[in-house]
Design an enzyme around this catalytic site. Sequence first.
Site, PDB file in Angstrom:
ATOM      1  N   ARG A   1     -11.303  -3.864   8.912  1.00 26.57           N
ATOM      2  CA  ARG A   1     -10.397  -4.960   9.291  1.00 26.57           C
ATOM      3  C   ARG A   1     -11.097  -6.324   9.428  1.00 26.57           C
ATOM      4  O   ARG A   1     -10.576  -7.314   8.932  1.00 26.57           O
ATOM      5  CB  ARG A   1      -9.623  -4.614  10.570  1.00 26.57           C
TER       6      ARG A   1
ATOM      7  N   CYS B   1     -24.277  -2.646   2.284  1.00 26.60           N
ATOM      8  CA  CYS B   1     -24.837  -3.757   1.501  1.00 26.60           C
ATOM      9  C   CYS B   1     -23.760  -4.750   1.098  1.00 26.60           C
ATOM     10  O   CYS B   1     -23.469  -4.917  -0.102  1.00 26.60           O
ATOM     11  CB  CYS B   1     -25.530  -3.214   0.262  1.00 26.60           C
TER      12      CYS B   1
HETATM   13  N1  LLP Z   1       6.759   0.344   7.836  1.00 24.36           N
HETATM   14  C1  LLP Z   1       6.307  -0.039   6.621  1.00 24.36           C
HETATM   15  C2  LLP Z   1       7.199   0.074   5.474  1.00 24.36           C
HETATM   16  C3  LLP Z   1       5.008  -0.545   6.484  1.00 24.36           C
HETATM   17  O1  LLP Z   1       4.578  -0.923   5.291  1.00 24.36           O
HETATM   18  C4  LLP Z   1       4.178  -0.653   7.629  1.00 24.36           C
HETATM   19  C5  LLP Z   1       2.815  -1.184   7.512  1.00 24.36           C
HETATM   20  C6  LLP Z   1       4.684  -0.218   8.863  1.00 24.36           C
HETATM   21  C7  LLP Z   1       5.977   0.266   8.929  1.00 24.36           C
HETATM   22  C8  LLP Z   1       3.868  -0.266  10.118  1.00 24.36           C
HETATM   23  O2  LLP Z   1       3.481  -1.549  10.459  1.00 24.36           O
HETATM   24  P1  LLP Z   1       2.772  -1.816  11.878  1.00 24.36           P
HETATM   25  O3  LLP Z   1       3.772  -1.466  12.966  1.00 24.36           O
HETATM   26  O4  LLP Z   1       1.578  -0.946  11.953  1.00 24.36           O
HETATM   27  O5  LLP Z   1       2.438  -3.250  11.855  1.00 24.36           O
HETATM   28  N2  LLP Z   1      -4.050  -2.653   7.234  1.00 24.36           N
HETATM   29  C9  LLP Z   1      -3.394  -3.764   7.880  1.00 24.36           C
HETATM   30  C10 LLP Z   1      -1.929  -3.466   8.180  1.00 24.36           C
HETATM   31  C11 LLP Z   1      -1.134  -3.029   6.971  1.00 24.36           C
HETATM   32  C12 LLP Z   1       0.297  -2.692   7.308  1.00 24.36           C
HETATM   33  C13 LLP Z   1       0.951  -1.991   6.176  1.00 24.36           C
HETATM   34  N3  LLP Z   1       2.287  -1.603   6.421  1.00 24.36           N
HETATM   35  C14 LLP Z   1      -4.181  -4.121   9.142  1.00 24.36           C
HETATM   36  O6  LLP Z   1      -5.176  -3.481   9.440  1.00 24.36           O
HETATM   37  O7  LLP Z   1      -3.842  -5.074   9.825  1.00 24.36           O
END
Ligand code: LLP
Length: 417
Positions: A317, A346
């Site tokens: 992240r 690296c």
């Molecule tokens: N529903 C859908 C259709 C999604 O694409 C996502 C997240 C969620 C729910 C859940 O979202 P949350 O409540 O966790 O914000 N890797 C990134 C975040 C990517 C989110 C992708 N989709 C990070 O580390 O910030």
Amino acid sequence: MLDSNFFHYNAATLHCDEVSLEGLAAIFGTPLFVTSRRSLTESYQTFEHAFKELPHFTCYSVKANFNLTVIRTLAELGCGCDVNSGGELYRALQAGVAAEKIIFAGVGKRSDEIVYALQSGVLMLKAESMSELRAIDRIAGELGKTAPVALRINPNVTAETHPYITTGDSKEKFGIDELELPRVFSLFSQLPNLKLVGLDMHIGSQIFDPQYYVAATLKLLALFKESKELGFALEFLDIGGGFPVTYDPLKPATPIEQFAEKLVPMLQPLGVKVIFEPGRYLVANASVLLTRILYKKSNHTGKQFFVVDAGMTELIRPALYQSHHEVQPVTFHEETIVADVVGPICESSDFFARQRSIGAAEEGELLAVMSSGAYGAVMGSNYNGRLRPAEVMVNGSEVKLVRKRETLEQLVQNELF
Ligand code: LLP
């Protein structure tokens, strides 16, 4: 310092619940993800309490942390699951979640994944294009099934967050263009194997301002009304996930109650079940990534580095989104130094913190990278020949190993040589 009921200093040593992180590192080694079961429970209950007036169903977004024990813990509390691939569906089913409590999302579902979802009997598939609707209809016909589908709408609302995690904007690949909906509704008369059960959106992640949800929900409500006039009887309205958590104590997240305050009055009169898909909210602050300081060094500019044994292969992240994670020495130090906390990979982007004031720990001591429960282990990789770390879950004074550390043999096991 990130204040948490679940990760706290006791006799100057950081603990998870009643368990010393020092002790866990001695038993299981580092890097190690440590998750507090009580924290998962509390986050879920806080979320549920905020929306208690609203008939709803919370589907934990498994992509945030797909560890089977994490999924099972939330499922035992009553959660369903939002999955984004055949692999996540498999994980949710393995964790013991009933198929009728699973919703299947994804901007590019393969035919085999659609078959798997329909044969498993998921609650719904969330379709993102007309072509996908046709594909689901054809596959459902071949299987002799009626497919429950929801339409994921792109409401063209640009939520303020990191550009890589905003999804409800017309520039992005996600969902069906809101203006295309009339054509999509009329398509259903030609697709006999589909049943339209809901409308869906997900506008992004780590969104602090409830106004973006309000703006997008207003669009969803107009489309809901339109669908009703056309004779569709929808059962679900899916608001998605994206609810924020505090990573940096100086930037505290908007409490979930403020989202509920705005959304509940808008959604309550509809008489449908509202679906929420929180990922991060439920798991981010439930885990830390425990890592050991291998070396300390400084250079002629006076810059100091802690070189630790975890890196972007365990938590990408900071490298990917320049995101802030608190870093706390496991042994409390009154004295602080300003240093970069960097990993062994690296890449110059392999850091957890830059120019951060941090307790003056020594080589061999442990650091905890806080708030690592969401999009941590799941986004891990074997880059640089790294072994995926072990994961433990703590419940009060109880400790369970919930994922074994990967071995060198596993690193090459799929290769034909
Ligand atoms: N529903 C859908 C259709 C999604 O694409 C996502 C997240 C969620 C729910 C859940 O979202 P949350 O409540 O966790 O914000 N890797 C990134 C975040 C990517 C989110 C992708 N989709 C990070 O580390 O910030």
